[in-house]
Design a protein around this motif. Structure first.
Motif, mmCIF file in Angstrom:
data_model
loop_
_atom_site.group_PDB
_atom_site.id
_atom_site.type_symbol
_atom_site.label_atom_id
_atom_site.label_comp_id
_atom_site.label_asym_id
_atom_site.label_seq_id
_atom_site.Cartn_x
_atom_site.Cartn_y
_atom_site.Cartn_z
ATOM 1 N N LEU A 487 -14.803 16.432 4.625
ATOM 2 C CA LEU A 487 -15.671 16.173 5.504
ATOM 3 C C LEU A 487 -16.073 17.186 6.476
ATOM 4 N N GLY A 488 -15.796 18.412 5.986
ATOM 5 C CA GLY A 488 -16.143 19.473 6.935
ATOM 6 C C GLY A 488 -14.902 19.521 7.964
ATOM 7 N N THR A 489 -15.265 20.035 9.313
ATOM 8 C CA THR A 489 -13.997 19.833 10.392
ATOM 9 C C THR A 489 -13.961 18.369 11.009
ATOM 10 N N VAL A 490 -12.722 17.790 10.877
ATOM 11 C CA VAL A 490 -12.431 16.646 11.600
ATOM 12 C C VAL A 490 -12.167 16.920 13.095
ATOM 13 N N PRO A 491 -12.778 16.625 13.909
ATOM 14 C CA PRO A 491 -12.432 16.962 15.404
ATOM 15 C C PRO A 491 -11.078 16.487 15.832
ATOM 16 N N PHE A 492 -10.751 17.038 16.714
ATOM 17 C CA PHE A 492 -9.512 16.682 17.460
ATOM 18 C C PHE A 492 -9.638 16.673 18.917
ATOM 19 N N GLU A 507 -20.080 12.744 22.088
ATOM 20 C CA GLU A 507 -21.437 12.709 21.760
ATOM 21 C C GLU A 507 -21.645 12.794 20.480
ATOM 22 N N THR A 508 -21.235 13.417 19.815
ATOM 23 C CA THR A 508 -21.514 13.863 18.408
ATOM 24 C C THR A 508 -21.042 12.799 17.419
ATOM 25 N N PHE A 509 -19.891 12.354 17.855
ATOM 26 C CA PHE A 509 -19.312 11.085 17.016
ATOM 27 C C PHE A 509 -19.926 9.888 17.412
ATOM 28 N N GLN A 510 -20.413 9.459 18.503
ATOM 29 C CA GLN A 510 -20.860 8.303 19.110
ATOM 30 C C GLN A 510 -22.413 8.285 18.706
ATOM 31 N N SER A 511 -22.940 9.480 18.924
ATOM 32 C CA SER A 511 -24.514 9.271 18.708
ATOM 33 C C SER A 511 -25.176 10.032 17.631
ATOM 34 N N SER A 512 -24.312 10.968 17.061
ATOM 35 C CA SER A 512 -25.305 11.880 16.027
ATOM 36 C C SER A 512 -25.050 11.008 14.547
ATOM 37 N N PRO A 517 -16.975 10.977 10.525
ATOM 38 C CA PRO A 517 -16.635 9.821 10.523
ATOM 39 C C PRO A 517 -15.276 9.395 10.943
ATOM 40 N N ILE A 518 -14.574 10.445 11.288
ATOM 41 C CA ILE A 518 -13.199 10.404 11.914
ATOM 42 C C ILE A 518 -13.236 11.150 13.120
ATOM 43 N N LEU A 519 -12.571 10.469 14.174
ATOM 44 C CA LEU A 519 -12.289 11.413 15.363
ATOM 45 C C LEU A 519 -10.851 11.247 15.624
ATOM 46 N N ILE A 520 -10.165 12.399 15.715
ATOM 47 C CA ILE A 520 -8.613 12.338 16.328
ATOM 48 C C ILE A 520 -8.632 12.561 17.559
ATOM 49 N N LEU A 521 -7.613 11.756 18.287
ATOM 50 C CA LEU A 521 -7.584 11.781 19.872
ATOM 51 C C LEU A 521 -6.275 11.909 20.326
ATOM 52 N N ARG A 534 -18.914 3.351 18.055
ATOM 53 C CA ARG A 534 -19.276 3.857 16.571
ATOM 54 C C ARG A 534 -18.304 3.310 15.843
ATOM 55 N N ALA A 535 -16.968 3.339 16.110
ATOM 56 C CA ALA A 535 -15.690 3.357 15.161
ATOM 57 C C ALA A 535 -15.685 1.689 15.059
ATOM 58 N N SER A 536 -15.297 1.215 14.060
ATOM 59 C CA SER A 536 -14.781 -0.012 13.736
ATOM 60 C C SER A 536 -13.531 -0.192 13.549
ATOM 61 N N HIS A 537 -12.727 1.178 13.028
ATOM 62 C CA HIS A 537 -11.416 1.082 12.864
ATOM 63 C C HIS A 537 -10.630 2.073 13.858
ATOM 64 N N VAL A 538 -9.581 1.656 14.402
ATOM 65 C CA VAL A 538 -8.560 2.264 15.026
ATOM 66 C C VAL A 538 -7.181 2.262 14.527
ATOM 67 N N LEU A 539 -6.804 3.568 14.236
ATOM 68 C CA LEU A 539 -5.354 3.900 13.491
ATOM 69 C C LEU A 539 -4.556 4.415 14.501
#
Length: 623
Positions: A487-492, A507-512, A517-521, A534-539
């Motif tokens: 996926l390239g770089t999965v952001p954290f 902004e990139t995750f929500q609007s681009s 497709p994955i954002l780690i927080l 924008r996400a429909s799954h929370v893990l």
């Protein structure tokens, strides 16, 4: 007016002040009756109203109805002609009320005298009374005036009825000093506060205090909804407080700056101060809470979806900032409320507390006011330990008890260290050996299962948020998923990032359209204040003791603007400390303990034998 004037069989209209709607009912086909009279169709609903059963009495009944929001119904009401057929007296009264502006108290009194029960038939909580005609009329006129004021303020957003009611409630607090907007997370508290600031713009300056991670979100929301309001950000190493702040200015700052620059901020005569994610000031002994209490303001608003996370003194701390004196001194509050409720489970004390705080706390849930919001689907994903994890887990338990856990403060620290080590073993052995260890696959059942799940989510074209409480674990997941899923770089997103970088990731995750497709927080850095629909799954990769913290994180996706079901996946490693945390989340005993104290402290007080019984893998049935 006699109840018989309700005109059974005719279209009726009842004002619901809590929802800011007119509820239409009384005929078999309400939608057709509204269309025949040129009225908006609204949305279907059922509600409990005081309905006449004969000419002498009314009873609580559930009725099929249509709810029409005030902004839509007011123009239509004003255009209703007297010759329209099939309308009850209640409709005629609300038509006159919609036209009443500027006609004085005498006209209000006359109209209230003409109001049938159907017009104000909303029931109280005990279903034993309805508001008086005069009270209902005044609430309607105030709500109608608020709709007009929102239009005049130029707010570029369509507020939901409960949000309009919330703005009106906030505006009315000015005479009381302030209060707590405690709507459940995801119901648009920020928009309500923005609308309040827009309507009070000429009385400024105003201050918004929020976590660093959401300063950018506030700046965007203000620019989006009230673009003519000047916004100043007071944050960063080179910050400087302007010599003068024009009335219309909204200043944004963080709780970190509030603590360090308390003297400078307290020298400004603020009109409104908004504390977003106000759980940041829930500890009355903390510097942030003390600095917040010092700020001079006409109106102080604390916004939090969790006004009480661990103990009732958090509520005292919030109200001490917004409405000092309402709950008395801290010692008096403990004596009257905290101790009887937390230790004695006193229902009388709880009812007395609710009565005291009712004028100063507004709480709505999604189930009450956002029934169109898609549901959340919860699933617990059972994970197994690998042989390596089992060895590390048993060794950690054995070593801790062999060395002795000590007593007092030392014991608390040793137990906390053991629990942390066990949770890290459940995550991945590499958390113990360092982030440079890249031999990751096959060493953690949870890690491998999370990879499989996220691969499936991405293949289905969906997006996911992954929460972890550990920075090291987030970095391991980011590096592994980036290479494993191509996926390239999965952001954290974590606390070590600057505010601009955090804003960029969101902004990139929500609007681009080309965003990851994955954002780690990080659970703490991003568990509040962000809109990530924008996400429909929370893990949830690892477990936090307090379920409210996990709920806050989940509601980054499950909030107004979400159109899809949010799937919440909680990973639990069977037979480990994570099983115990899961049990605490779901048991009634856990709820009681989460009010009265820190669960880790509760565990630290257990005798060695009982504590080991909770932690030992053999005792928990893991082979």
């Amino acid at each position: 007016m006699d109840e018989s004037s309700v005109n059974p069989g005719r279209l009726q209209a009842t004002f619901d002040p809590a929802l800011g709607t007119l509820v239409w009912w009384g005929v078999d086909d309400v939608e057709a009756a509204l269309a025949d009279n040129g009225l908006p169709a609204g949305r279907p609903t059922t509600c409990r109203l005081a309905v006449p059963v004969d000419g002498t009495r009314v009873e609580p009944r559930t009725v099929e109805a249509r709810a029409v929001d005030l902004p839509a119904v007011l123009p239509a009401l004003r255009g209703l002609r007297p010759e329209h057929e099939g309308l009850g007296v209640s409709v005629s009264v609300w038509r006159e009320a919609a036209r009443l502006s500027g006609r004085g108290d005498a006209a209000c009194t006359e109209l209230a005298d003409a109001m049938p029960v159907a017009a104000h038939a909303t029931l109280d909580a005990g279903e034993s009374a309805v508001p008086s005609a005069a009270v209902s009329l005044r609430q309607f006129l105030d709500a109608a005036a608020l709709v007009g004021d929102l239009e005049t303020a130029g707010i570029q957003a369509t507020l939901r009825p409960y949000q309009i009611h919330g703005v009106g409630w906030l505006r009315a607090l000015a005479g009381e000093g302030g209060g707590i907007l405690a709507d459940e997370m995801g119901l648009g508290k920020t928009l309500q506060a923005v609308a309040l600031l827009a309507m009070r713009a000429d009385a400024g300056p105003h201050l918004v205090v929020c976590p660093t991670s959401v300063i950018g979100n506030w700046r965007r929301e203000l620019g989006r909804f009230v673009p003519d309001l000047p916004v100043v950000v007071f944050h960063g190493a080179n910050r400087a407080l302007p010599v003068t702040l024009p009335n219309r200015t909204v200043m944004l700052t963080s709780y970190t700056v509030l603590r360090s620059d308390a003297d400078a901020l307290s020298d400004v005569a603020w009109d409104s101060v908004v504390f977003d994610e106000a759980q940041q000031i829930k500890n009355p002994a903390a510097q942030a809470a003390k600095a917040a209490a010092r700020l001079p303001a006409t109106l102080k608003v604390a916004m939090t979806g969790t006004p009480v996370e661990n103990r009732l003194e958090e509520l005292w701390s919030l109200l001490h900032v917004t409405n000092p004196g309402v709950l008395g001194t801290r010692a008096r509050f403990r004596q009257r409320f905290a101790t009887p409720i937390e230790s004695g489970r006193s229902r009388t004390a709880a009812q007395r507390l609710n009565a005291v705080i009712a004028p100063y706390v507004l709480r709505r849930t999604k189930a009450q006011v956002a029934t169109d919001l898609p549901p959340k689907q919860y699933s617990t994903v059972a994970c197994t330990l690998t042989d390596e994890q089992s060895r590390l887990y048993r060794a950690a338990v054995e070593s801790a008890f062999a060395d002795g856990l000590g007593s007092g403060i030392a014991r608390h620290g040793n137990v906390l260290a053991l629990l942390t080590r066990l949770k890290q073993v459940c995550n991945h052995p590499a958390q113990l050996t360092g982030a440079d260890d890249r031999d990751l696959v096959g060493r953690s059942g949870k890690f491998d299962r999370a990879t499989e799940m996220l691969a499936e989510i991405v293949a289905d074209g969906d997006r996911a948020l992954v929460f972890t409480q550990y920075r090291t674990m987030g970095e391991l997941l980011s590096a592994h998923l980036s290479s494993e899923l191509g996926l390239g770089t999965v952001p954290f997103l974590h606390g070590g990032l600057g505010a601009e970088r955090r804003d960029e990731l969101v902004e990139t995750f929500q609007s681009s359209p080309d965003g990851p497709p994955i954002l780690i927080l990080s659970l703490r850095a991003a568990g509040f204040g962000l809109n990530l629909t924008r996400a429909s799954h929370v893990l949830h990769y690892d477990r936090w003791w307090n379920p409210a913290v996990e709920d806050q994180a989940t509601d980054r996706a499950h909030r107004i603007g979400q159109r899809r079901t949010v799937n919440v996946h909680t990973l639990v490693t069977g037979g480990t400390i994570e099983d115990h945390i899961a049990a605490m989340h779901h048991s009634k005993r856990a709820v009681a303990e989460s009010v009265s104290g820190n669960p880790e402290a509760v565990l630290a007080k257990l005798p060695d034998a009982e504590l080991r019984a909770l932690l030992d893998l053999d005792t928990l049935g893991v082979n």
